[in-house]
Design a protein around this motif. Sequence first.
Motif, PDB file in Angstrom:
ATOM      1  N   TYR A 299      32.417  13.364  44.350  1.00 15.57           N
ATOM      2  CA  TYR A 299      32.815  11.962  44.172  1.00 15.57           C
ATOM      3  C   TYR A 299      32.462  11.137  45.401  1.00 15.57           C
ATOM      4  CZ  TYR A 299      35.722   7.812  43.930  1.00 15.57           C
ATOM      5  OH  TYR A 299      36.141   6.515  43.941  1.00 15.57           O
ATOM      6  N   GLY A 300      32.885  11.608  46.580  1.00 15.45           N
ATOM      7  CA  GLY A 300      32.626  10.852  47.804  1.00 15.45           C
ATOM      8  C   GLY A 300      31.139  10.657  48.051  1.00 15.45           C
ATOM      9  N   ALA A 301      30.350  11.712  47.850  1.00 10.81           N
ATOM     10  CA  ALA A 301      28.907  11.619  48.103  1.00 10.81           C
ATOM     11  C   ALA A 301      28.231  10.700  47.101  1.00 10.81           C
ATOM     12  CB  ALA A 301      28.281  13.008  48.054  1.00 10.81           C
ATOM     13  N   SER A 302      28.606  10.779  45.831  1.00 12.37           N
ATOM     14  CA  SER A 302      27.968   9.940  44.815  1.00 12.37           C
ATOM     15  C   SER A 302      28.322   8.470  45.031  1.00 12.37           C
ATOM     16  CB  SER A 302      28.379  10.387  43.408  1.00 12.37           C
ATOM     17  OG  SER A 302      29.788  10.302  43.242  1.00 12.37           O
ATOM     18  N   MET A 303      29.552   8.192  45.466  1.00 14.57           N
ATOM     19  CA  MET A 303      29.925   6.811  45.760  1.00 14.57           C
ATOM     20  C   MET A 303      29.198   6.295  47.006  1.00 14.57           C
ATOM     21  SD  MET A 303      31.893   5.578  43.449  1.00 14.57           S
ATOM     22  CE  MET A 303      32.594   4.138  44.246  1.00 14.57           C
ATOM     23  N   ALA A 304      29.007   7.158  47.987  1.00 20.01           N
ATOM     24  CA  ALA A 304      28.283   6.765  49.200  1.00 20.01           C
ATOM     25  C   ALA A 304      26.842   6.387  48.870  1.00 20.01           C
ATOM     26  CB  ALA A 304      28.320   7.890  50.225  1.00 20.01           C
ATOM     27  N   LEU A 305      26.248   7.044  47.883  1.00 20.81           N
ATOM     28  CA  LEU A 305      24.853   6.783  47.514  1.00 20.81           C
ATOM     29  C   LEU A 305      24.613   5.350  47.056  1.00 20.81           C
ATOM     30  CD1 LEU A 305      23.699  10.013  45.619  1.00 20.81           C
ATOM     31  CD2 LEU A 305      22.447   8.881  47.469  1.00 20.81           C
ATOM     32  N   VAL A 306      25.631   4.687  46.512  1.00 20.14           N
ATOM     33  CA  VAL A 306      25.414   3.378  45.893  1.00 20.14           C
ATOM     34  C   VAL A 306      26.011   2.229  46.704  1.00 20.14           C
ATOM     35  CG1 VAL A 306      25.278   4.364  43.579  1.00 20.14           C
ATOM     36  CG2 VAL A 306      27.494   3.621  44.457  1.00 20.14           C
ATOM     37  N   GLN A 307      26.443   2.498  47.941  1.00 15.43           N
ATOM     38  CA  GLN A 307      27.063   1.448  48.748  1.00 15.43           C
ATOM     39  C   GLN A 307      26.022   0.605  49.466  1.00 15.43           C
ATOM     40  OE1 GLN A 307      30.434   0.883  48.565  1.00 15.43           O
ATOM     41  NE2 GLN A 307      30.288   2.544  47.050  1.00 15.43           N
ATOM     42  N   GLU A 308      26.269  -0.697  49.534  1.00 19.43           N
ATOM     43  CA  GLU A 308      25.442  -1.623  50.307  1.00 19.43           C
ATOM     44  C   GLU A 308      26.078  -1.939  51.661  1.00 19.43           C
ATOM     45  OE1 GLU A 308      22.472  -3.548  50.276  1.00 19.43           O
ATOM     46  OE2 GLU A 308      21.960  -1.845  49.010  1.00 19.43           O
ATOM     47  N   ASP A 309      27.394  -1.798  51.745  1.00 18.89           N
ATOM     48  CA  ASP A 309      28.131  -2.027  52.989  1.00 18.89           C
ATOM     49  C   ASP A 309      28.123  -0.724  53.782  1.00 18.89           C
ATOM     50  OD1 ASP A 309      30.282  -2.070  54.889  1.00 18.89           O
ATOM     51  OD2 ASP A 309      31.192  -3.740  53.812  1.00 18.89           O
ATOM     52  N   ALA A 435      29.482  23.820  44.887  1.00 21.71           N
ATOM     53  CA  ALA A 435      29.755  23.145  46.158  1.00 21.71           C
ATOM     54  C   ALA A 435      28.495  23.059  47.015  1.00 21.71           C
ATOM     55  CB  ALA A 435      30.869  23.873  46.916  1.00 21.71           C
ATOM     56  N   VAL A 436      27.679  24.104  46.986  1.00 24.12           N
ATOM     57  CA  VAL A 436      26.427  24.086  47.749  1.00 24.12           C
ATOM     58  C   VAL A 436      25.530  22.953  47.264  1.00 24.12           C
ATOM     59  CG1 VAL A 436      24.327  25.379  48.283  1.00 24.12           C
ATOM     60  CG2 VAL A 436      26.541  26.548  48.285  1.00 24.12           C
ATOM     61  N   ILE A 437      25.517  22.721  45.964  1.00 28.03           N
ATOM     62  CA  ILE A 437      24.693  21.649  45.395  1.00 28.03           C
ATOM     63  C   ILE A 437      25.125  20.287  45.934  1.00 28.03           C
ATOM     64  CG2 ILE A 437      24.062  20.475  43.250  1.00 28.03           C
ATOM     65  CD1 ILE A 437      24.347  23.203  41.840  1.00 28.03           C
ATOM     66  N   ALA A 438      26.432  20.125  46.222  1.00 31.47           N
ATOM     67  CA  ALA A 438      26.933  18.844  46.725  1.00 31.47           C
ATOM     68  C   ALA A 438      26.282  18.454  48.041  1.00 31.47           C
ATOM     69  CB  ALA A 438      28.450  18.902  46.880  1.00 31.47           C
ATOM     70  N   SER A 439      25.846  19.444  48.817  1.00 37.44           N
ATOM     71  CA  SER A 439      25.229  19.135  50.109  1.00 37.44           C
ATOM     72  C   SER A 439      23.918  18.360  49.939  1.00 37.44           C
ATOM     73  CB  SER A 439      24.981  20.422  50.901  1.00 37.44           C
ATOM     74  OG  SER A 439      24.087  21.280  50.218  1.00 37.44           O
ATOM     75  N   ILE A 440      23.283  18.499  48.776  1.00 36.40           N
ATOM     76  CA  ILE A 440      22.067  17.722  48.498  1.00 36.40           C
ATOM     77  C   ILE A 440      22.392  16.236  48.454  1.00 36.40           C
ATOM     78  CG2 ILE A 440      20.215  17.320  46.823  1.00 36.40           C
ATOM     79  CD1 ILE A 440      20.579  20.250  45.938  1.00 36.40           C
ATOM     80  N   PHE A 441      23.525  15.891  47.859  1.00 33.87           N
ATOM     81  CA  PHE A 441      23.945  14.494  47.796  1.00 33.87           C
ATOM     82  C   PHE A 441      24.192  13.943  49.197  1.00 33.87           C
ATOM     83  CE2 PHE A 441      24.563  15.845  43.529  1.00 33.87           C
ATOM     84  CZ  PHE A 441      24.590  14.716  42.732  1.00 33.87           C
ATOM     85  N   THR A 442      24.783  14.781  50.067  1.00 30.45           N
ATOM     86  CA  THR A 442      25.048  14.340  51.439  1.00 30.45           C
ATOM     87  C   THR A 442      23.754  13.979  52.152  1.00 30.45           C
ATOM     88  OG1 THR A 442      26.991  15.792  51.526  1.00 30.45           O
ATOM     89  CG2 THR A 442      26.139  14.976  53.623  1.00 30.45           C
ATOM     90  N   ALA A 443      22.756  14.850  52.035  1.00 31.82           N
ATOM     91  CA  ALA A 443      21.454  14.547  52.631  1.00 31.82           C
ATOM     92  C   ALA A 443      20.860  13.287  52.006  1.00 31.82           C
ATOM     93  CB  ALA A 443      20.507  15.731  52.445  1.00 31.82           C
ATOM     94  N   GLY A 444      21.079  13.098  50.708  1.00 26.86           N
ATOM     95  CA  GLY A 444      20.511  11.956  49.998  1.00 26.86           C
ATOM     96  C   GLY A 444      21.020  10.628  50.519  1.00 26.86           C
ATOM     97  N   TYR A 445      22.355  10.456  50.599  1.00 31.86           N
ATOM     98  CA  TYR A 445      22.851   9.150  51.026  1.00 31.86           C
ATOM     99  C   TYR A 445      22.574   8.906  52.509  1.00 31.86           C
ATOM    100  CZ  TYR A 445      27.229  11.358  52.795  1.00 31.86           C
ATOM    101  OH  TYR A 445      28.160  12.115  53.459  1.00 31.86           O
ATOM    102  N   GLY A 446      22.562   9.961  53.314  1.00 30.00           N
ATOM    103  CA  GLY A 446      22.305   9.787  54.738  1.00 30.00           C
ATOM    104  C   GLY A 446      20.879   9.366  55.021  1.00 30.00           C
ATOM    105  N   LEU A 447      19.917  10.085  54.454  1.00 30.32           N
ATOM    106  CA  LEU A 447      18.510   9.777  54.706  1.00 30.32           C
ATOM    107  C   LEU A 447      18.097   8.453  54.057  1.00 30.32           C
ATOM    108  CD1 LEU A 447      16.946  13.328  54.349  1.00 30.32           C
ATOM    109  CD2 LEU A 447      17.477  12.070  56.443  1.00 30.32           C
ATOM    110  N   LYS A 448      18.680   8.155  52.896  1.00 30.31           N
ATOM    111  CA  LYS A 448      18.388   6.882  52.236  1.00 30.31           C
ATOM    112  C   LYS A 448      18.832   5.714  53.113  1.00 30.31           C
ATOM    113  CE  LYS A 448      19.769   4.134  48.208  1.00 30.31           C
ATOM    114  NZ  LYS A 448      20.690   4.087  47.028  1.00 30.31           N
TER     115      LYS A 448
END
Length: 506
Positions: A299-309, A435-448
């Motif tokens: 949830y946290g990672a997917s929400m981070a992916l779409v934030q503009e702030d 849970a391991v798959i969730a780490s992909i989302f973390t890399a996604g929002y950070g690098l984006k």
Amino acid sequence: MVVKKKMNDEFNLLPQSLIIPAIFSALILPLGKAYKQKAGWIVFLVLLYTTGIYGYITLSLFTGFIKDGVKASYAWAPYIGNLTLLADGLSAPIAFTIALLSALIAIYSIGYMAEAENIEVYYSLYLLYAVGMLGTVLTTNLVAFFLFFELMLIPSWALIAVWGTGPKEAIAFKYFMFTEAGALSLLAGILITRFQFGTFEIFDIASKIVPEMEKIAMISVALILLGLIVKMAIFPLHTWLPDAHAEAPTPISALLSPAMIGIGGYAAIRIIYTAFPMVAFNYNFIVATSVLALITMFYGASMALVQEDVKRLLAYSSISQMGYLLFGVASASILGLTGAALLYMSHGFAKAVLFMVSGIFIHQFHTRKISDLGGLAAEMPYTATATLISFLSLAGTPPLLGFWGELFIFAGAMHSSLINAVSQGLTRGVITMLAVIASIFTAGYGLKAFRRIFFGERKENLKITSEGPLTMLAPIIILAAFSLILGIYPTLISKELGAIFSQLIP
């Protein structure tokens, strides 16, 4: 469980680390009026002394100069017991992280809060906030733990309500009500523990629990854990965090996310595994906690992916990271618990850097919208490098500290699930793989976010760009360096963590 003897605190280092900042929280009021922003240097020196104490203890534990920790115990009240402070292989590095962050962010505040009114009150509350966090980590008496837990809340609430942005009073009220409700649940669990098992001392409870009391122990743990997961902002009790961390003054955001919320995970390890081991290894408890952690991670990672702030992105990122931390708490393994403690530190260093970087954007460009930024890498190379290191650490990239935290958490959870697969099935293994798959989302929002902010098209509103003031940039560089140095040599911390957890895991 074998509990080794701790070295007595002959020089009263542990009470000094709390009493001196508490005294200066009063002294800084007249000093702040006299010296204005320069009072931040006084706060820094006070907290640097505290940092030195925990740095010394942590290094001494690693080298063997101090065996098994430093303990200070003082008579308090017959019914409540002694006020006991403990800095061991678990609490010392956590306290060091809190003290270091508090000291460096005090320097950052000098630049960021330069135009703030009533700065002496800000620094006074800031010191009390640091004392609350440190005391919560050090004490082994549940009454003292609750009092320090509350001391974390009151100054942080005031700091948001007075110096925050947006509808700050409403946001501070929401933050207060959520965390106070969690504190009441925590208090209920503590009182049930005392009435049923006859002590508030964490290290004495386990010996007083007999098999017939396991159900009441489960109730106590459920209430205590509920209070802690509110503090950690675990889904679905997370809704206070995005507003509070986004609208708090940025130096306080850089303490709320990196230092405060993870204390809930530390406390879960200290209290549950030490006082209630039969609950910690209960299959239903492990699965339920792991599922909560998994949902929070996604949830946290997917929400981070779409934030503009950018500050809201970092707030949702913190929710996701607390999911990782809770997953480590639920691993029931030496490796997993070690990873959870390392993740507390890695998240602390990285997220403090990222919030302070967002503060530089606010300070320099008067915006925190990602779409207003772009092409900053050439003019802000130090800021860009620290930001990349921190996002990569959150994503678990070697050789950064976050890599070891996530690796140990996942390896510990998988190992624990596999050795119990015959009796418990493969449910825990499946949860771990998800849970391991969730780490992909973390890399996604950070690098984006990094690409959009530091590369791409240069925006017209960014005609003049430069690195932030040295008082704001230096803390960022120092913390990014810690992520790298401890990532290269994590044994400095993990050695004693493993020793502590080997006593707790059968």
